[in-house]
Design a protein around this motif. Sequence first.
Motif, PDB file in Angstrom:
ATOM      1  N   ILE A  39       0.837  -1.204   0.000  1.00  0.00           N
ATOM      2  CA  ILE A  39       0.000   0.000   0.000  1.00  0.00           C
ATOM      3  C   ILE A  39       0.869   1.250   0.000  1.00  0.00           C
ATOM      4  O   ILE A  39       0.629   2.190  -0.766  1.00  0.00           O
ATOM      5  N   ASP A  40       1.896   1.277   0.848  1.00  0.00           N
ATOM      6  CA  ASP A  40       2.801   2.422   0.893  1.00  0.00           C
ATOM      7  C   ASP A  40       3.507   2.632  -0.438  1.00  0.00           C
ATOM      8  O   ASP A  40       3.716   3.776  -0.872  1.00  0.00           O
ATOM      9  N   THR A  41       3.865   1.561  -1.105  1.00  0.00           N
ATOM     10  CA  THR A  41       4.528   1.654  -2.403  1.00  0.00           C
ATOM     11  C   THR A  41       3.565   2.196  -3.463  1.00  0.00           C
ATOM     12  O   THR A  41       3.925   3.054  -4.265  1.00  0.00           O
ATOM     13  N   LEU A  42       2.341   1.699  -3.468  1.00  0.00           N
ATOM     14  CA  LEU A  42       1.375   2.088  -4.500  1.00  0.00           C
ATOM     15  C   LEU A  42       0.815   3.494  -4.313  1.00  0.00           C
ATOM     16  O   LEU A  42       0.335   4.091  -5.272  1.00  0.00           O
ATOM     17  N   SER A  48      -3.381   5.573 -12.746  1.00  0.00           N
ATOM     18  CA  SER A  48      -3.749   4.933 -14.018  1.00  0.00           C
ATOM     19  C   SER A  48      -2.727   3.883 -14.457  1.00  0.00           C
ATOM     20  O   SER A  48      -2.949   3.178 -15.445  1.00  0.00           O
ATOM     21  N   ARG A  49      -1.647   3.783 -13.738  1.00  0.00           N
ATOM     22  CA  ARG A  49      -0.600   2.818 -14.080  1.00  0.00           C
ATOM     23  C   ARG A  49      -1.104   1.402 -13.878  1.00  0.00           C
ATOM     24  O   ARG A  49      -1.816   1.107 -12.917  1.00  0.00           O
ATOM     25  N   VAL A  64      -3.698   0.701 -10.681  1.00  0.00           N
ATOM     26  CA  VAL A  64      -3.389   0.982  -9.280  1.00  0.00           C
ATOM     27  C   VAL A  64      -4.640   1.474  -8.554  1.00  0.00           C
ATOM     28  O   VAL A  64      -4.911   1.067  -7.419  1.00  0.00           O
ATOM     29  N   LYS A  65      -5.441   2.311  -9.210  1.00  0.00           N
ATOM     30  CA  LYS A  65      -6.642   2.855  -8.549  1.00  0.00           C
ATOM     31  C   LYS A  65      -7.675   1.760  -8.255  1.00  0.00           C
ATOM     32  O   LYS A  65      -8.503   1.922  -7.367  1.00  0.00           O
TER      33      LYS A  65
END
Length: 141
Positions: A39-42, A48-49, A64-65
Amino acid sequence: MASNPSVVATFQRMRHEQRTMASKAAELEMEINEHSLVIDTLKDVDPSRKCFRLVGGVLVERTVKEVLPALENNKEQISKIVESLNGQMQSKGRELTEYRERYNIRLVGEGEGEAQGQSAAASSRDSEGGGSKSGAGVLVS
């Protein structure tokens, strides 16, 4: 000291149940840590990635969203389960203590060895989850 085999067997079963709960709680804590890391990374990644998530053994492409809210929800659900397990372990501990007192059960090496046994069990439990596995199952490309 209790000598009735059924009393001893029941006590051993109760201890085993408590250890199983502790093991499961430790495993779930590791999953919470893994979810937090992902979660911290994302959070810092463009929503949109595209990323890939492992769902039931199948790698699924998402954005990602789409993945981030699901991860946060999973983490919250796992946390609730850990809280429940901790409550059950405390209840089982009280039950074990009452059972020990009722039947005057003494453990081998009780006294000075009991505190050492608890710290050894805690360090053993901590070292069991030391492997690297991806419980969150997310790959960002």
